[in-house]
Scaffold this active site. Structure first.
Site, PDB file in Angstrom:
ATOM      1  N   GLY A  70     -25.853 -22.153  16.282  1.00  0.00           N
ATOM      2  CA  GLY A  70     -24.568 -22.791  16.526  1.00  0.00           C
ATOM      3  C   GLY A  70     -24.495 -23.440  17.901  1.00  0.00           C
ATOM      4  CB  THR A  71     -25.404 -22.182  21.269  1.00  0.00           C
ATOM      5  OG1 THR A  71     -24.616 -20.999  21.107  1.00  0.00           O
ATOM      6  CG2 THR A  71     -25.329 -22.671  22.699  1.00  0.00           C
ATOM      7  CG  ASN A 150     -15.033 -17.033  18.349  1.00  0.00           C
ATOM      8  OD1 ASN A 150     -14.423 -18.098  18.485  1.00  0.00           O
ATOM      9  ND2 ASN A 150     -15.472 -16.354  19.380  1.00  0.00           N
ATOM     10  CD  GLN A 178     -16.981 -16.289  13.514  1.00  0.00           C
ATOM     11  OE1 GLN A 178     -16.766 -15.639  12.499  1.00  0.00           O
ATOM     12  NE2 GLN A 178     -17.758 -15.825  14.486  1.00  0.00           N
ATOM     13  CB  SER A 198     -24.533 -20.223  13.493  1.00  0.00           C
ATOM     14  OG  SER A 198     -25.442 -19.234  13.910  1.00  0.00           O
ATOM     15  CB  THR A 236     -43.071 -26.784  15.207  1.00  0.00           C
ATOM     16  OG1 THR A 236     -44.058 -27.617  15.803  1.00  0.00           O
ATOM     17  CG2 THR A 236     -43.536 -26.321  13.831  1.00  0.00           C
ATOM     18  CB  CYS A 321     -18.034 -14.618  25.077  1.00  0.00           C
ATOM     19  SG  CYS A 321     -18.378 -14.904  23.359  1.00  0.00           S
TER      20      CYS A 321
HETATM   21  C1  LIG Z   1     -21.297 -17.362  17.127  1.00  0.00           C
HETATM   22  C2  LIG Z   1     -20.522 -18.610  17.361  1.00  0.00           C
HETATM   23  C3  LIG Z   1     -21.125 -19.721  17.964  1.00  0.00           C
HETATM   24  C4  LIG Z   1     -22.540 -19.689  18.496  1.00  0.00           C
HETATM   25  O1  LIG Z   1     -23.505 -19.659  17.467  1.00  0.00           O
HETATM   26  P1  LIG Z   1     -24.980 -19.117  17.784  1.00  0.00           P
HETATM   27  O2  LIG Z   1     -25.734 -19.371  16.523  1.00  0.00           O
HETATM   28  O3  LIG Z   1     -24.849 -17.658  18.094  1.00  0.00           O
HETATM   29  O4  LIG Z   1     -25.498 -19.901  18.928  1.00  0.00           O
HETATM   30  C5  LIG Z   1     -20.359 -20.852  18.130  1.00  0.00           C
HETATM   31  N1  LIG Z   1     -19.103 -20.909  17.699  1.00  0.00           N
HETATM   32  C6  LIG Z   1     -18.486 -19.873  17.104  1.00  0.00           C
HETATM   33  C7  LIG Z   1     -17.075 -20.012  16.642  1.00  0.00           C
HETATM   34  C8  LIG Z   1     -19.178 -18.684  16.924  1.00  0.00           C
HETATM   35  O5  LIG Z   1     -18.568 -17.645  16.360  1.00  0.00           O
END
Ligand SMILES: *Cc1c(COP(=O)(O)O)cnc(C)c1O
Length: 380
Positions: A70-71, A150, A178, A198, A236, A321
Protein backbone atom coordinates in the site's frame (compact mmCIF):
# COMPACT_ATOMS: atom_id res chain seq x y z
CA UNK A 1 -7.47 -18.56 24.49
CA UNK A 2 -5.73 -16.61 21.72
CA UNK A 3 -7.89 -14.02 20.00
CA UNK A 4 -6.50 -11.89 17.19
CA UNK A 5 -8.54 -8.71 16.80
CA UNK A 6 -5.96 -6.60 15.01
CA UNK A 7 -6.83 -7.43 11.40
CA UNK A 8 -6.62 -3.75 10.52
CA UNK A 9 -2.86 -3.98 11.15
CA UNK A 10 -2.32 -7.21 9.25
CA UNK A 11 -4.05 -10.53 8.62
CA UNK A 12 -3.23 -14.22 8.58
CA UNK A 13 -2.27 -15.60 5.17
CA UNK A 14 -5.21 -17.79 4.14
CA UNK A 15 -4.47 -21.50 3.66
CA UNK A 16 -5.66 -21.38 0.03
CA UNK A 17 -3.37 -18.41 -0.58
CA UNK A 18 -0.29 -20.15 0.82
CA UNK A 19 -1.01 -23.26 -1.25
CA UNK A 20 -1.28 -21.20 -4.41
CA UNK A 21 2.02 -19.47 -3.64
CA UNK A 22 4.24 -22.42 -2.71
CA UNK A 23 5.12 -23.73 -6.22
CA UNK A 24 6.39 -20.27 -7.14
CA UNK A 25 9.20 -20.55 -4.59
CA UNK A 26 10.46 -23.95 -5.63
CA UNK A 27 9.44 -25.22 -9.09
CA UNK A 28 8.14 -22.15 -10.87
CA UNK A 29 10.82 -19.69 -9.80
CA UNK A 30 11.45 -18.07 -13.17
CA UNK A 31 11.96 -14.36 -13.75
CA UNK A 32 8.94 -13.00 -15.63
CA UNK A 33 11.28 -11.05 -17.93
CA UNK A 34 13.15 -14.17 -19.11
CA UNK A 35 12.38 -15.57 -22.56
CA UNK A 36 12.66 -19.29 -21.72
CA UNK A 37 9.90 -21.54 -20.41
CA UNK A 38 10.66 -20.79 -16.75
CA UNK A 39 10.27 -17.11 -17.49
CA UNK A 40 7.12 -17.55 -19.53
CA UNK A 41 5.54 -19.60 -16.75
CA UNK A 42 6.20 -16.75 -14.31
CA UNK A 43 4.96 -14.20 -16.84
CA UNK A 44 1.73 -16.13 -17.28
CA UNK A 45 1.15 -16.25 -13.52
CA UNK A 46 1.84 -12.52 -13.36
CA UNK A 47 -0.65 -11.68 -16.12
CA UNK A 48 -3.33 -13.98 -14.71
CA UNK A 49 -2.95 -12.25 -11.35
CA UNK A 50 -3.24 -8.87 -13.03
CA UNK A 51 -6.49 -10.00 -14.64
CA UNK A 52 -7.88 -11.20 -11.31
CA UNK A 53 -7.17 -7.90 -9.52
CA UNK A 54 -8.51 -5.87 -12.47
CA UNK A 55 -11.72 -7.87 -12.60
CA UNK A 56 -12.36 -7.29 -8.91
CA UNK A 57 -12.54 -3.49 -9.42
CA UNK A 58 -13.94 -3.37 -12.98
CA UNK A 59 -10.62 -2.25 -14.48
CA UNK A 60 -8.59 -3.49 -17.44
CA UNK A 61 -5.54 -5.69 -16.74
CA UNK A 62 -3.24 -3.07 -18.29
CA UNK A 63 -4.54 -0.56 -15.74
CA UNK A 64 -3.04 -2.54 -12.82
CA UNK A 65 0.58 -2.39 -11.75
CA UNK A 66 2.01 -4.46 -8.93
CA UNK A 67 3.98 -2.83 -6.14
CA UNK A 68 5.54 -3.75 -2.81
CA UNK A 69 2.41 -2.75 -0.87
CA UNK A 70 0.00 0.00 0.00
CA UNK A 71 2.71 2.48 0.95
CA UNK A 72 4.57 2.14 -2.35
CA UNK A 73 1.32 2.37 -4.36
CA UNK A 74 0.31 5.54 -2.53
CA UNK A 75 3.73 7.17 -2.93
CA UNK A 76 3.79 6.34 -6.64
CA UNK A 77 0.24 7.60 -7.19
CA UNK A 78 0.61 10.92 -5.39
CA UNK A 79 4.18 11.81 -6.39
CA UNK A 80 3.62 10.33 -9.84
CA UNK A 81 0.64 12.59 -10.54
CA UNK A 82 2.20 15.63 -8.86
CA UNK A 83 5.45 15.52 -10.84
CA UNK A 84 3.73 14.68 -14.13
CA UNK A 85 1.38 17.68 -13.87
CA UNK A 86 3.56 20.47 -12.53
CA UNK A 87 2.78 22.78 -15.45
CA UNK A 88 -0.93 22.42 -14.84
CA UNK A 89 -0.82 23.29 -11.17
CA UNK A 90 0.74 22.64 -7.78
CA UNK A 91 -2.28 22.16 -5.51
CA UNK A 92 -3.34 18.89 -3.92
CA UNK A 93 -6.36 18.22 -1.71
CA UNK A 94 -6.49 15.46 0.90
CA UNK A 95 -8.12 14.93 4.31
CA UNK A 96 -6.89 15.17 7.89
CA UNK A 97 -7.63 11.49 8.57
CA UNK A 98 -5.49 9.84 5.90
CA UNK A 99 -2.97 7.10 6.60
CA UNK A 100 0.61 8.37 7.19
CA UNK A 101 1.56 7.00 3.76
CA UNK A 102 -0.63 9.72 2.27
CA UNK A 103 -0.04 12.47 4.83
CA UNK A 104 3.74 12.17 4.84
CA UNK A 105 3.92 11.98 1.06
CA UNK A 106 1.91 15.21 0.94
CA UNK A 107 4.21 16.81 3.51
CA UNK A 108 7.20 15.86 1.37
CA UNK A 109 5.57 17.48 -1.66
CA UNK A 110 5.01 20.64 0.41
CA UNK A 111 8.79 20.75 0.81
CA UNK A 112 8.96 20.76 -2.98
CA UNK A 113 6.76 23.76 -3.73
CA UNK A 114 3.45 21.96 -3.84
CA UNK A 115 0.52 23.29 -1.79
CA UNK A 116 -1.69 20.88 0.11
CA UNK A 117 -5.14 21.41 1.63
CA UNK A 118 -6.02 19.04 4.47
CA UNK A 119 -9.81 18.84 4.65
CA UNK A 120 -11.65 18.60 7.96
CA UNK A 121 -14.05 15.74 8.56
CA UNK A 122 -17.30 15.66 10.54
CA UNK A 123 -17.81 13.87 13.88
CA UNK A 124 -18.23 10.53 12.11
CA UNK A 125 -15.12 11.02 10.02
CA UNK A 126 -16.81 11.93 6.76
CA UNK A 127 -15.27 14.47 4.40
CA UNK A 128 -17.70 17.34 3.82
CA UNK A 129 -18.37 17.55 0.11
CA UNK A 130 -19.10 21.30 0.12
CA UNK A 131 -15.72 21.91 1.78
CA UNK A 132 -14.07 19.80 -0.88
CA UNK A 133 -15.76 21.83 -3.63
CA UNK A 134 -14.71 25.09 -1.99
CA UNK A 135 -11.09 23.95 -1.67
CA UNK A 136 -10.71 23.37 -5.40
CA UNK A 137 -8.79 26.08 -7.26
CA UNK A 138 -7.55 26.48 -10.84
CA UNK A 139 -4.22 25.08 -9.59
CA UNK A 140 -5.68 21.86 -8.15
CA UNK A 141 -4.33 18.77 -9.91
CA UNK A 142 -5.10 15.95 -7.47
CA UNK A 143 -7.62 14.96 -4.82
CA UNK A 144 -6.54 12.02 -2.65
CA UNK A 145 -9.14 10.76 -0.18
CA UNK A 146 -9.12 7.33 1.43
CA UNK A 147 -12.00 4.95 0.77
CA UNK A 148 -12.25 3.58 4.32
CA UNK A 149 -10.43 4.74 7.41
CA UNK A 150 -8.10 2.29 9.14
CA UNK A 151 -8.73 3.56 12.68
CA UNK A 152 -12.44 4.31 12.87
CA UNK A 153 -13.74 2.37 9.84
CA UNK A 154 -15.64 5.25 8.24
CA UNK A 155 -16.38 4.69 4.55
CA UNK A 156 -16.26 7.88 2.47
CA UNK A 157 -18.74 8.90 -0.24
CA UNK A 158 -16.27 7.94 -2.92
CA UNK A 159 -18.67 8.05 -5.85
CA UNK A 160 -19.71 11.63 -5.02
CA UNK A 161 -16.08 12.69 -4.59
CA UNK A 162 -15.22 11.06 -7.91
CA UNK A 163 -18.02 12.94 -9.59
CA UNK A 164 -16.83 16.30 -8.25
CA UNK A 165 -13.28 15.59 -9.45
CA UNK A 166 -14.47 14.51 -12.88
CA UNK A 167 -16.55 17.67 -13.32
CA UNK A 168 -13.53 19.81 -12.41
CA UNK A 169 -11.11 17.72 -14.47
CA UNK A 170 -8.95 16.87 -11.46
CA UNK A 171 -7.23 13.51 -10.88
CA UNK A 172 -8.73 11.44 -8.08
CA UNK A 173 -6.72 8.89 -6.10
CA UNK A 174 -8.16 6.78 -3.32
CA UNK A 175 -6.32 4.75 -0.68
CA UNK A 176 -8.47 1.63 -0.82
CA UNK A 177 -6.20 -0.54 1.33
CA UNK A 178 -8.79 -1.09 4.08
CA UNK A 179 -11.87 -1.29 1.88
CA UNK A 180 -10.53 -3.69 -0.75
CA UNK A 181 -12.56 -6.91 -0.79
CA UNK A 182 -14.83 -5.60 2.01
CA UNK A 183 -16.57 -2.82 0.08
CA UNK A 184 -17.52 -3.05 -3.58
CA UNK A 185 -15.18 -0.98 -5.74
CA UNK A 186 -16.04 -0.10 -9.31
CA UNK A 187 -13.42 2.32 -10.60
CA UNK A 188 -15.52 3.26 -13.63
CA UNK A 189 -18.73 3.93 -11.77
CA UNK A 190 -16.89 5.75 -8.98
CA UNK A 191 -14.79 7.88 -11.38
CA UNK A 192 -11.55 6.83 -9.74
CA UNK A 193 -8.34 7.63 -11.65
CA UNK A 194 -5.93 5.91 -9.28
CA UNK A 195 -6.43 3.50 -6.37
CA UNK A 196 -4.01 1.83 -3.97
CA UNK A 197 -4.32 -1.71 -2.60
CA UNK A 198 -2.37 -3.96 -0.28
CA UNK A 199 -2.24 -7.74 -0.01
CA UNK A 200 -1.51 -8.28 3.67
CA UNK A 201 -4.72 -6.60 4.82
CA UNK A 202 -6.84 -9.16 2.92
CA UNK A 203 -5.23 -12.49 3.98
CA UNK A 204 -2.50 -12.28 1.37
CA UNK A 205 1.28 -12.12 2.01
CA UNK A 206 3.08 -8.98 3.19
CA UNK A 207 5.16 -6.86 0.81
CA UNK A 208 2.78 -6.91 -2.16
CA UNK A 209 0.23 -4.42 -3.39
CA UNK A 210 -1.24 -2.89 -6.51
CA UNK A 211 -1.93 0.49 -8.02
CA UNK A 212 -4.79 1.04 -10.43
CA UNK A 213 -4.01 3.76 -12.97
CA UNK A 214 -6.78 4.61 -15.40
CA UNK A 215 -5.83 4.19 -19.05
CA UNK A 216 -4.49 7.48 -20.43
CA UNK A 217 -3.51 8.91 -17.02
CA UNK A 218 0.19 9.73 -17.08
CA UNK A 219 2.34 9.48 -13.96
CA UNK A 220 6.04 10.03 -13.41
CA UNK A 221 7.86 6.90 -12.32
CA UNK A 222 9.59 7.10 -8.96
CA UNK A 223 12.14 4.32 -9.41
CA UNK A 224 14.68 3.64 -12.17
CA UNK A 225 15.79 0.28 -13.50
CA UNK A 226 14.17 -2.43 -15.60
CA UNK A 227 11.07 -2.03 -17.72
CA UNK A 228 8.78 -4.03 -15.41
CA UNK A 229 5.14 -3.08 -14.80
CA UNK A 230 4.77 -1.03 -18.00
CA UNK A 231 7.93 0.86 -17.10
CA UNK A 232 6.32 2.34 -14.00
CA UNK A 233 7.76 0.14 -11.25
CA UNK A 234 11.25 -1.15 -11.98
CA UNK A 235 12.51 -4.30 -10.31
CA UNK A 236 11.92 -8.04 -10.68
CA UNK A 237 8.35 -8.88 -9.76
CA UNK A 238 7.56 -10.82 -6.58
CA UNK A 239 5.67 -13.54 -8.44
CA UNK A 240 4.84 -15.74 -5.44
CA UNK A 241 3.55 -12.71 -3.55
CA UNK A 242 1.56 -11.44 -6.51
CA UNK A 243 -0.02 -14.87 -7.08
CA UNK A 244 -0.95 -14.98 -3.38
CA UNK A 245 -2.39 -11.47 -3.49
CA UNK A 246 -4.54 -12.31 -6.52
CA UNK A 247 -5.81 -15.47 -4.84
CA UNK A 248 -6.59 -13.54 -1.64
CA UNK A 249 -8.61 -11.00 -3.64
CA UNK A 250 -11.00 -13.74 -4.76
CA UNK A 251 -11.68 -15.26 -1.35
CA UNK A 252 -14.14 -12.87 0.26
CA UNK A 253 -17.82 -13.60 -0.37
CA UNK A 254 -20.92 -11.51 0.19
CA UNK A 255 -21.85 -14.00 2.90
CA UNK A 256 -18.54 -13.42 4.71
CA UNK A 257 -19.17 -9.68 4.68
CA UNK A 258 -22.71 -10.06 6.03
CA UNK A 259 -21.46 -12.36 8.77
CA UNK A 260 -18.75 -9.90 9.80
CA UNK A 261 -21.28 -7.05 9.89
CA UNK A 262 -23.41 -9.09 12.23
CA UNK A 263 -20.46 -9.99 14.48
CA UNK A 264 -19.40 -6.33 14.49
CA UNK A 265 -22.86 -5.13 15.50
CA UNK A 266 -23.16 -7.83 18.18
CA UNK A 267 -19.81 -6.71 19.55
CA UNK A 268 -20.86 -3.05 19.56
CA UNK A 269 -24.21 -3.80 21.22
CA UNK A 270 -22.66 -6.03 23.87
CA UNK A 271 -20.06 -3.42 24.82
CA UNK A 272 -22.61 -0.59 24.94
CA UNK A 273 -24.92 -2.74 27.06
CA UNK A 274 -22.37 -4.04 29.55
CA UNK A 275 -19.88 -1.17 29.93
CA UNK A 276 -20.70 2.39 30.98
CA UNK A 277 -19.02 5.57 29.71
CA UNK A 278 -17.97 4.27 26.32
CA UNK A 279 -18.13 6.04 23.00
CA UNK A 280 -18.23 4.32 19.62
CA UNK A 281 -16.00 6.18 17.15
CA UNK A 282 -16.88 6.55 13.49
CA UNK A 283 -20.17 6.05 11.73
CA UNK A 284 -22.72 3.40 12.65
CA UNK A 285 -23.92 3.05 9.06
CA UNK A 286 -21.02 3.99 6.79
CA UNK A 287 -18.69 1.57 8.51
CA UNK A 288 -16.26 -1.19 7.51
CA UNK A 289 -17.66 -4.63 8.30
CA UNK A 290 -14.65 -5.50 10.46
CA UNK A 291 -14.02 -2.33 12.49
CA UNK A 292 -15.02 -1.57 16.08
CA UNK A 293 -13.45 1.50 17.70
CA UNK A 294 -14.35 2.44 21.26
CA UNK A 295 -13.13 5.14 23.60
CA UNK A 296 -13.31 4.09 27.25
CA UNK A 297 -13.49 7.07 29.57
CA UNK A 298 -11.11 7.33 32.55
CA UNK A 299 -8.75 4.72 31.11
CA UNK A 300 -5.45 4.70 29.23
CA UNK A 301 -5.69 2.71 25.98
CA UNK A 302 -2.17 1.38 26.50
CA UNK A 303 -2.96 -0.24 29.84
CA UNK A 304 -6.18 -1.67 28.46
CA UNK A 305 -4.22 -3.12 25.53
CA UNK A 306 -1.64 -4.65 27.88
CA UNK A 307 -4.29 -6.24 30.09
CA UNK A 308 -6.13 -7.64 27.06
CA UNK A 309 -2.86 -8.96 25.68
CA UNK A 310 -2.27 -10.75 28.97
CA UNK A 311 -5.60 -12.55 28.39
CA UNK A 312 -4.51 -13.51 24.86
CA UNK A 313 -6.50 -10.80 23.09
CA UNK A 314 -4.64 -8.73 20.48
CA UNK A 315 -6.00 -5.23 19.75
CA UNK A 316 -4.53 -1.83 18.97
CA UNK A 317 -4.81 1.62 20.50
CA UNK A 318 -5.89 4.77 18.73
CA UNK A 319 -2.33 5.47 17.78
CA UNK A 320 -1.06 2.32 16.09
CA UNK A 321 1.28 4.24 13.85
CA UNK A 322 2.52 6.58 16.50
CA UNK A 323 2.94 3.96 19.23
CA UNK A 324 5.61 5.00 21.62
CA UNK A 325 4.54 8.60 21.24
CA UNK A 326 2.19 10.29 23.65
CA UNK A 327 0.41 12.25 20.93
CA UNK A 328 -3.05 10.80 20.39
CA UNK A 329 -4.05 9.73 16.91
CA UNK A 330 -4.55 12.49 14.33
CA UNK A 331 -7.73 10.71 13.24
CA UNK A 332 -9.33 10.79 16.68
CA UNK A 333 -8.41 14.45 17.13
CA UNK A 334 -9.84 15.25 13.68
CA UNK A 335 -13.24 13.79 14.63
CA UNK A 336 -13.23 16.09 17.65
CA UNK A 337 -12.21 13.82 20.52
CA UNK A 338 -10.56 15.53 23.47
CA UNK A 339 -7.03 14.33 24.23
CA UNK A 340 -8.01 12.42 27.35
CA UNK A 341 -10.85 10.58 25.57
CA UNK A 342 -8.67 9.83 22.55
CA UNK A 343 -6.10 8.26 24.88
CA UNK A 344 -8.66 5.70 26.03
CA UNK A 345 -9.35 4.39 22.55
CA UNK A 346 -9.07 0.77 21.45
CA UNK A 347 -9.56 -0.56 17.94
CA UNK A 348 -10.84 -4.11 17.48
CA UNK A 349 -10.68 -5.39 13.91
CA UNK A 350 -12.23 -8.78 13.18
CA UNK A 351 -11.77 -11.00 10.13
CA UNK A 352 -13.86 -13.57 8.30
CA UNK A 353 -12.15 -16.16 10.49
CA UNK A 354 -13.22 -14.56 13.78
CA UNK A 355 -15.58 -16.83 15.76
CA UNK A 356 -18.58 -15.72 17.76
CA UNK A 357 -17.18 -17.22 20.94
CA UNK A 358 -14.01 -15.17 20.53
CA UNK A 359 -16.16 -12.04 20.57
CA UNK A 360 -18.03 -13.24 23.67
CA UNK A 361 -14.75 -14.02 25.42
CA UNK A 362 -13.38 -10.60 24.50
CA UNK A 363 -16.43 -8.67 25.72
CA UNK A 364 -16.40 -10.58 29.03
CA UNK A 365 -12.68 -9.91 29.62
CA UNK A 366 -13.07 -6.32 28.49
CA UNK A 367 -15.82 -5.68 31.02
CA UNK A 368 -13.71 -7.05 33.89
CA UNK A 369 -10.54 -5.21 32.89
CA UNK A 370 -12.34 -1.90 32.38
CA UNK A 371 -13.93 -2.18 35.84
CA UNK A 372 -10.59 -3.02 37.41
CA UNK A 373 -8.71 -0.20 35.69
CA UNK A 374 -11.42 2.32 36.49
CA UNK A 375 -11.30 1.21 40.12
CA UNK A 376 -7.68 2.30 40.37
CA UNK A 377 -7.84 5.13 37.85
CA UNK A 378 -6.46 8.54 38.84
CA UNK A 379 -8.30 9.97 35.83
CA UNK A 380 -11.70 9.29 37.29
C1 LIG B 1 -2.00 -0.60 6.01
C2 LIG B 1 -2.44 0.63 5.31
C3 LIG B 1 -1.60 1.26 4.38
C4 LIG B 1 -0.19 0.79 4.12
O1 LIG B 1 -0.14 -0.43 3.41
P1 LIG B 1 1.18 -1.33 3.48
O2 LIG B 1 0.91 -2.43 2.51
O3 LIG B 1 1.30 -1.82 4.89
O4 LIG B 1 2.32 -0.48 3.07
C5 LIG B 1 -2.08 2.38 3.75
N1 LIG B 1 -3.30 2.84 3.98
C6 LIG B 1 -4.15 2.26 4.85
C7 LIG B 1 -5.52 2.83 5.05
C8 LIG B 1 -3.74 1.14 5.55
O5 LIG B 1 -4.56 0.58 6.43
Amino acid sequence: MKVYLDNGATTMVAKEVLEEMLPYFTEKYGNASSLHKFGQEAKKALENSRKAIAKKINALPEEIIFTSGGTESINLAIKGIAYANQERGNHIITSKIEHPAVLKTCRELENNRFKVTYLNVDKEGLVKLDELKKAITSKTILVTIMHANNEIGTIQQIEEIGKICKEKNIFFHTDAVQSFSKVQIDVKKMNINLASFSSHKIHGPKGVGALYIKKGVKIKKQKYGGHQEFGLNAGTENIAGIVGFAKAATLMTEKDIKRMEKLRDNFINAVEKSIKDVKLNGSRKQRLCNNISFSFKFIEGESLLTHLDFEGIAVSTGSACASGSLEPSHVLLAIGLKHEIAHGTIRFTISKYTAEKEIEYTVAKLKKIVEKLRGISPLR
